[in-house]
Design a protein around this motif. Structure first.
Motif, PDB file in Angstrom:
ATOM      1  N   GLY A 155      21.642 -57.751  -1.885  1.00  0.00           N
ATOM      2  CA  GLY A 155      22.180 -58.664  -2.877  1.00  0.00           C
ATOM      3  C   GLY A 155      22.567 -57.943  -4.167  1.00  0.00           C
ATOM      4  N   ILE A 156      23.790 -58.188  -4.665  1.00  0.00           N
ATOM      5  CA  ILE A 156      24.273 -57.553  -5.906  1.00  0.00           C
ATOM      6  C   ILE A 156      25.059 -58.563  -6.729  1.00  0.00           C
ATOM      7  CG2 ILE A 156      24.291 -55.120  -5.203  1.00  0.00           C
ATOM      8  CD1 ILE A 156      27.148 -55.453  -4.291  1.00  0.00           C
ATOM      9  N   PHE A 157      24.840 -58.498  -8.068  1.00  0.00           N
ATOM     10  CA  PHE A 157      25.526 -59.403  -8.983  1.00  0.00           C
ATOM     11  C   PHE A 157      26.983 -58.975  -9.177  1.00  0.00           C
ATOM     12  CE2 PHE A 157      21.067 -59.770 -10.553  1.00  0.00           C
ATOM     13  CZ  PHE A 157      20.907 -61.137 -10.352  1.00  0.00           C
ATOM     14  N   GLN A 158      27.875 -59.966  -9.275  1.00  0.00           N
ATOM     15  CA  GLN A 158      29.286 -59.694  -9.548  1.00  0.00           C
ATOM     16  C   GLN A 158      29.466 -59.343 -11.026  1.00  0.00           C
ATOM     17  OE1 GLN A 158      31.846 -63.121  -9.526  1.00  0.00           O
ATOM     18  NE2 GLN A 158      33.671 -61.923  -8.942  1.00  0.00           N
ATOM     19  N   PRO A 159      30.085 -58.202 -11.328  1.00  0.00           N
ATOM     20  CA  PRO A 159      30.341 -57.861 -12.733  1.00  0.00           C
ATOM     21  C   PRO A 159      31.249 -58.899 -13.389  1.00  0.00           C
ATOM     22  CG  PRO A 159      30.619 -55.941 -11.324  1.00  0.00           C
ATOM     23  CD  PRO A 159      30.492 -57.122 -10.413  1.00  0.00           C
ATOM     24  N   GLY A 160      30.799 -59.473 -14.511  1.00  0.00           N
ATOM     25  CA  GLY A 160      31.598 -60.445 -15.242  1.00  0.00           C
ATOM     26  C   GLY A 160      31.829 -61.746 -14.518  1.00  0.00           C
ATOM     27  N   GLY A 161      31.026 -62.058 -13.491  1.00  0.00           N
ATOM     28  CA  GLY A 161      31.218 -63.298 -12.742  1.00  0.00           C
ATOM     29  C   GLY A 161      29.904 -63.924 -12.341  1.00  0.00           C
ATOM     30  N   ASP A 162      29.985 -65.010 -11.578  1.00  0.00           N
ATOM     31  CA  ASP A 162      28.802 -65.769 -11.175  1.00  0.00           C
ATOM     32  C   ASP A 162      28.453 -65.590  -9.694  1.00  0.00           C
ATOM     33  OD1 ASP A 162      28.613 -66.851 -13.756  1.00  0.00           O
ATOM     34  OD2 ASP A 162      30.045 -68.445 -13.242  1.00  0.00           O
TER      35      ASP A 162
ATOM     36  N   THR B 235      28.233 -65.795  -2.598  1.00  0.00           N
ATOM     37  CA  THR B 235      27.805 -67.148  -2.922  1.00  0.00           C
ATOM     38  C   THR B 235      27.744 -67.314  -4.437  1.00  0.00           C
ATOM     39  OG1 THR B 235      26.033 -68.794  -2.657  1.00  0.00           O
ATOM     40  CG2 THR B 235      25.369 -66.487  -2.813  1.00  0.00           C
ATOM     41  N   ASP B 236      28.008 -68.531  -4.887  1.00  0.00           N
ATOM     42  CA  ASP B 236      27.848 -68.854  -6.308  1.00  0.00           C
ATOM     43  C   ASP B 236      26.595 -69.694  -6.528  1.00  0.00           C
ATOM     44  OD1 ASP B 236      28.532 -71.280  -5.227  1.00  0.00           O
ATOM     45  OD2 ASP B 236      30.353 -71.565  -6.418  1.00  0.00           O
ATOM     46  N   GLY B 237      25.740 -69.752  -5.515  1.00  0.00           N
ATOM     47  CA  GLY B 237      24.532 -70.562  -5.578  1.00  0.00           C
ATOM     48  C   GLY B 237      24.682 -71.892  -4.894  1.00  0.00           C
ATOM     49  N   HIS B 238      25.933 -72.286  -4.625  1.00  0.00           N
ATOM     50  CA  HIS B 238      26.193 -73.564  -3.965  1.00  0.00           C
ATOM     51  C   HIS B 238      27.097 -73.384  -2.747  1.00  0.00           C
ATOM     52  CE1 HIS B 238      24.413 -75.613  -7.425  1.00  0.00           C
ATOM     53  NE2 HIS B 238      25.184 -74.872  -8.213  1.00  0.00           N
ATOM     54  N   ASN B 239      28.153 -72.595  -2.901  1.00  0.00           N
ATOM     55  CA  ASN B 239      29.126 -72.415  -1.831  1.00  0.00           C
ATOM     56  C   ASN B 239      29.033 -71.003  -1.255  1.00  0.00           C
ATOM     57  OD1 ASN B 239      30.379 -75.044  -2.297  1.00  0.00           O
ATOM     58  ND2 ASN B 239      31.173 -74.124  -4.187  1.00  0.00           N
TER      59      ASN B 239
ATOM     60  N   GLN C 260      36.462 -57.797  -8.308  1.00  0.00           N
ATOM     61  CA  GLN C 260      37.467 -58.378  -7.420  1.00  0.00           C
ATOM     62  C   GLN C 260      37.440 -57.806  -6.003  1.00  0.00           C
ATOM     63  OE1 GLN C 260      39.369 -61.092  -8.429  1.00  0.00           O
ATOM     64  NE2 GLN C 260      37.842 -60.850 -10.069  1.00  0.00           N
ATOM     65  N   SER C 261      36.617 -56.804  -5.767  1.00  0.00           N
ATOM     66  CA  SER C 261      36.532 -56.207  -4.432  1.00  0.00           C
ATOM     67  C   SER C 261      35.144 -55.603  -4.232  1.00  0.00           C
ATOM     68  CB  SER C 261      37.615 -55.141  -4.229  1.00  0.00           C
ATOM     69  OG  SER C 261      37.463 -54.080  -5.162  1.00  0.00           O
ATOM     70  N   ILE C 262      34.824 -55.335  -2.957  1.00  0.00           N
ATOM     71  CA  ILE C 262      33.514 -54.803  -2.577  1.00  0.00           C
ATOM     72  C   ILE C 262      33.730 -53.625  -1.637  1.00  0.00           C
ATOM     73  CG2 ILE C 262      31.363 -55.289  -1.336  1.00  0.00           C
ATOM     74  CD1 ILE C 262      31.720 -58.223  -2.179  1.00  0.00           C
TER      75      ILE C 262
ATOM     76  N   TYR D 269      13.158 -54.661  -0.769  1.00  0.00           N
ATOM     77  CA  TYR D 269      13.924 -53.816  -1.669  1.00  0.00           C
ATOM     78  C   TYR D 269      14.207 -54.528  -2.982  1.00  0.00           C
ATOM     79  CZ  TYR D 269      14.970 -51.208   2.607  1.00  0.00           C
ATOM     80  OH  TYR D 269      14.868 -50.503   3.768  1.00  0.00           O
ATOM     81  N   LEU D 270      14.285 -53.756  -4.035  1.00  0.00           N
ATOM     82  CA  LEU D 270      14.890 -54.180  -5.294  1.00  0.00           C
ATOM     83  C   LEU D 270      16.342 -53.738  -5.223  1.00  0.00           C
ATOM     84  CD1 LEU D 270      14.847 -55.129  -8.270  1.00  0.00           C
ATOM     85  CD2 LEU D 270      14.082 -52.825  -8.875  1.00  0.00           C
ATOM     86  N   THR D 271      17.295 -54.688  -5.304  1.00  0.00           N
ATOM     87  CA  THR D 271      18.690 -54.351  -5.017  1.00  0.00           C
ATOM     88  C   THR D 271      19.618 -54.405  -6.221  1.00  0.00           C
ATOM     89  OG1 THR D 271      19.129 -56.631  -4.335  1.00  0.00           O
ATOM     90  CG2 THR D 271      18.486 -55.069  -2.604  1.00  0.00           C
ATOM     91  N   ASP D 272      19.299 -55.197  -7.266  1.00  0.00           N
ATOM     92  CA  ASP D 272      20.178 -55.228  -8.443  1.00  0.00           C
ATOM     93  C   ASP D 272      19.440 -55.890  -9.591  1.00  0.00           C
ATOM     94  OD1 ASP D 272      22.403 -54.679  -9.925  1.00  0.00           O
ATOM     95  OD2 ASP D 272      23.677 -56.210  -9.017  1.00  0.00           O
ATOM     96  N   ILE D 273      20.022 -55.751 -10.786  1.00  0.00           N
ATOM     97  CA  ILE D 273      19.419 -56.317 -11.980  1.00  0.00           C
ATOM     98  C   ILE D 273      20.518 -56.575 -13.005  1.00  0.00           C
ATOM     99  CG2 ILE D 273      18.961 -54.126 -13.164  1.00  0.00           C
ATOM    100  CD1 ILE D 273      16.169 -55.275 -13.845  1.00  0.00           C
ATOM    101  N   ASN D 274      20.353 -57.670 -13.785  1.00  0.00           N
ATOM    102  CA  ASN D 274      21.237 -57.905 -14.932  1.00  0.00           C
ATOM    103  C   ASN D 274      20.374 -58.179 -16.163  1.00  0.00           C
ATOM    104  OD1 ASN D 274      20.402 -60.553 -14.636  1.00  0.00           O
ATOM    105  ND2 ASN D 274      22.336 -61.258 -13.739  1.00  0.00           N
TER     106      ASN D 274
END
Length: 720
Positions: free
Chosen positions: A490-497, A514-518, A541-543, A693-698
């Motif tokens: 799991g990784i957070f989107q830069p500048g997004g939700d 996912t945005d938490g709902h969709n 915008q890409s992965i 695992y610890l996979t990301d942080i903001n």
């Protein structure tokens, strides 16, 4: 050559690889039938072993054991044995002969008596034709027969039907193996692995994990009574086991933490126990050999009561022969410009099959005799269904000159010369490579499902220690997107939700957001895909994903762009989309190397040759990596520097860097931080033991993956 003929009362059909008698058909390996056919062409004459080997196995190096196995298969099919040699007779030090009547079907290539009329071809179910054939009545040849149009139309219709069936039916599989069904052997809440049969086929031996922990015990299960017996009294980190040919001694690898780590954290012990005594009461293993500065795996008994073992010093594997009696070892097989990957041993043929990475970067199948002499070596010809860099672990099978391996939900056969063919597999879950019963009619596999989830957890302030309760991990850390399959990375989107992650919820490992709902599935990778690392671009915008050892750039609209690196990618650590470079582990000739790759030129820069567990760059460009001993390093002016304050803080749970601060979870399950500028170290909170695992942080949250359930069970595949 005739495709059908009679041997006594047995009908031989080479087109179907079958021997039939009294409407009872048996499928026989093609090579065995080729031996029978050559003997039939020299009826009642002695044919030498050398002639049979050169005729049936041209341009291939095989041992006489292979021919003897074919003879044994034929005798079994013909209902005889070595003592009762009614059909195939052994002539000591000379060869074999076929001592019975032979009747060939119509074929001009077989010499026949020109004065005798040609007989009508019998069917397999019809009585064997008599040798004496009555002459044809000459008056029948002068009769005038009126044409009948119905058979002509019927024949045309039959031809059209055959054409349609041939054109639109799926191609026939090359393999003779057909699995009829699968049946469970174990069905517990625990996790089993490493099953094998005892040499007499009476027991199934396997390892069983303790809940979600990595410790296990070794068990045996009687295939008749289904009684399970615990063989080891204490939980340990036990690896693959092997039972001596006489069924008396069980040998396996036991791992333990090194008391004083020098070159590795884990020490490897080769241990043994008395199998017959362990069936009465659990036995404490005895240490045969200790390895403190090298690794060993996959011990296998040889026919001479020695063990073949994979042994690694530095970063290369080699095959050694270990004498239990003398407590000595010698090298069986090694590659100077390559690396060994896996091996299996055939007790019947005395052959060793090794998969190895050669100098040209390809995976080879190398065939050895029991003394380590190389008999043949061929690159494995991967079909389109298998990724070109896919690691495989083939085992010997009942098929002649063929091995068998699994890629997950599919089985394939592998010939000694590197040809791969698909086998039908009745599974909807991934399974291990089959290990066959001594009778060749059934095989053991491990199947099951690994269930993990990802969760977003609030990041507490440094110095605040929260001790989690012993409640279920899923209640403590609610999932961001629950399923019964494996989720990770799991990784957070830069500048997004959005949160990007990998999941097997659709059946294959795919990239999802996912945005938490969709939910949205971004990738469409093929069956049996494995993903090892994903990273967002700076603009979100890409992965970049490492799927099947290849890098793929996946856009949010589903477009995919590949990066054709020459070497397979073992692990993707981090992607800098601004500089378009990536931190990777590449596999070069089977050896893993830590590298940084320019994705514009595809040129790698090798950082160190040693394998590492994880690596990241900070925002200001500092490189931090954790080696195979979980120690933290950063480059220095002359040599890499060890970060002393982080000694014993590294583990298998990775680390992330945010705002030039390292975050990780230590072996005591404590979340900590380390400021690269001030060199301050802080404990933040205690975490649940089931976190993977610890996979990301903001700024506010951290992402983790944790184990929900790890159920693996032993199952048997039954041959049709």
């Amino acid at each position: 050559m005739a495709l059908q003929y009679w041997v006594g009362d047995f009908f031989i059909d080479l087109s179907r690889n079958q021997i039939t008698r009294s409407e009872q058909s048996q499928t026989i390996p093609p090579k065995a039938l080729a031996v029978l056919t050559h003997l039939a062409k020299h009826q009642r004459k002695v044919v030498s072993q050398d002639e049979l080997l050169s005729e049936v196995w041209p341009d291939t190096i095989v041992t006489p054991n292979t021919l003897q196995r074919s003879i044994a298969q034929l005798r079994k099919a013909l209902g005889e044995d070595r003592k009762q040699q009614s059909y195939i007779r052994t002539h000591a030090k000379q060869g074999y002969s076929l001592e019975c009547d032979i009747v060939w079907q119509d074929d001009d290539s077989i010499p026949q008596d020109k004065t005798a009329p040609r007989e009508e071809a019998p069917s397999p179910s019809s009585p064997r034709p008599e040798i004496d054939i009555k002459p044809v009545n000459p008056s029948h040849q002068t009769q005038t027969i009126k044409p009948n149009r119905f058979p002509i139309f019927a024949l045309v219709g039959l031809v059209l039907l055959v054409f349609v069936i041939f054109k639109y039916s799926p191609p026939e599989q090359n393999s003779q193996l057909v699995f009829d069904r699968i049946q469970a052997v174990t069905a517990t809440d625990r996790k089993e692995f490493g099953p094998s049969y005892s040499p007499d086929g009476e027991y199934i031996i396997f390892n069983r994990y303790l809940d979600k922990l990595c410790v296990n015990k070794i068990w045996a299960r009687n295939i008749h009574t289904q009684k399970e017996t615990e063989l080891t009294p204490e939980w340990g980190t036990y690896g693959r086991h092997t039972l001596s040919p006489d069924g008396k001694k069980l040998v396996f690898i036991s791992e333990e933490d090194c008391t004083i780590p020098l070159t590795q954290n884990t020490c490897y012990n080769l241990v043994s126990l008395d199998f017959q005594k362990a069936l009465v009461s659990p036995q404490q293993p005895n240490v045969l050999m200790r390895c403190k500065n090298s690794a060993i795996k996959n011990p296998v008994w040889l026919n001479n009561n020695n063990l073949a073992i994979l042994h690694k010093e530095t970063n290369r594997w080699r095959l050694i022969n270990y004498s239990v009696r003398d407590n000595t070892s010698r090298v069986l097989y090694d590659l100077e410009n390559g690396n060994l990957a896996y091996f299996d041993y055939s007790i019947t043929d005395g052959l060793i099959a090794v998969t190895s990475h050669h100098q040209d970067g390809q995976l080879y199948i190398d065939m050895l005799d029991s003394k380590g002499a190389l008999l043949s070596s061929h690159p494995i010809d991967y079909p389109d269904e298998i990724s070109q860099h896919r690691a495989i672990s083939p085992n010997f099978s009942p098929m002649e000159d063929e091995l068998i391996f699994s890629t997950g939900r599919r089985l394939f056969s592998l010939t000694y010369d590197g040809k791969v063919s698909k086998i039908q597999l009745p599974l909807d879950q991934s399974a291990s490579s089959p290990d066959f019963h001594p009778n060749g009619q059934r095989a053991l596999v491990i199947k099951g499902q690994y269930d993990s989830d990802i969760a977003s957890i609030p990041l507490s302030q440094p110095g605040v220690i929260d001790t989690p309760s012993e409640e279920d991990v899923s209640k403590l850390y609610p999932s961001t997107s629950r399923s019964i399959s494996g989720e990770d990375d799991g990784i957070f989107q830069p500048g997004g939700d959005l949160i990007a992650f990998t999941s097997r919820r659709s059946g294959e490992d795919q990239v999802w957001v996912t945005d938490g709902h969709n939910l949205q599935q971004l990738s469409q990778f093929p069956i049996d895909t494995n993903i090892y690392g994903i990273n967002w671009s700076a603009d979100g915008q890409s992965i970049l994903a490492n799927a099947n050892n290849k890098l793929n750039k996946i856009f949010l609209d589903g477009r995919v762009e590949g990066f054709p690196l020459e070497a397979p990618v073992d692990q993707l650590f981090q992607w800098d989309s601004v500089d378009n470079s990536a931190l990777l582990s590449l596999t070069i000739k089977g050896v893993t190397k830590f590298s940084e790759v320019d994705l514009d030129t595809l040129e790698p820069r090798f950082i160190i040759d040693k394998p590492i567990n994880w690596a990241q760059r900070s925002e200001n460009g500092q490189l931090i990596y954790m080696d195979h001993m979980n120690r933290f390093w950063q480059p220095g002016p002359a040599e890499d520097q060890l970060i002393d304050k982080l000694y014993l803080q590294g583990g298998e749970k990775r680390f992330v860097i945010k705002d030039n601060i390292i975050y990780s979870i230590n072996p005591e399950n404590q979340l900590w931080s380390f400021n690269l500028a001030t060199r301050d170290f802080n404990l933040i909170k205690e975490m649940h033991k089931d976190i993977d695992y610890l996979t990301d942080i903001n700024q506010e949250n951290l992402l983790i993956s944790y184990v929900v359930a790890a159920k693996k069970e032993v199952a048997e595949l039954i041959l049709r």
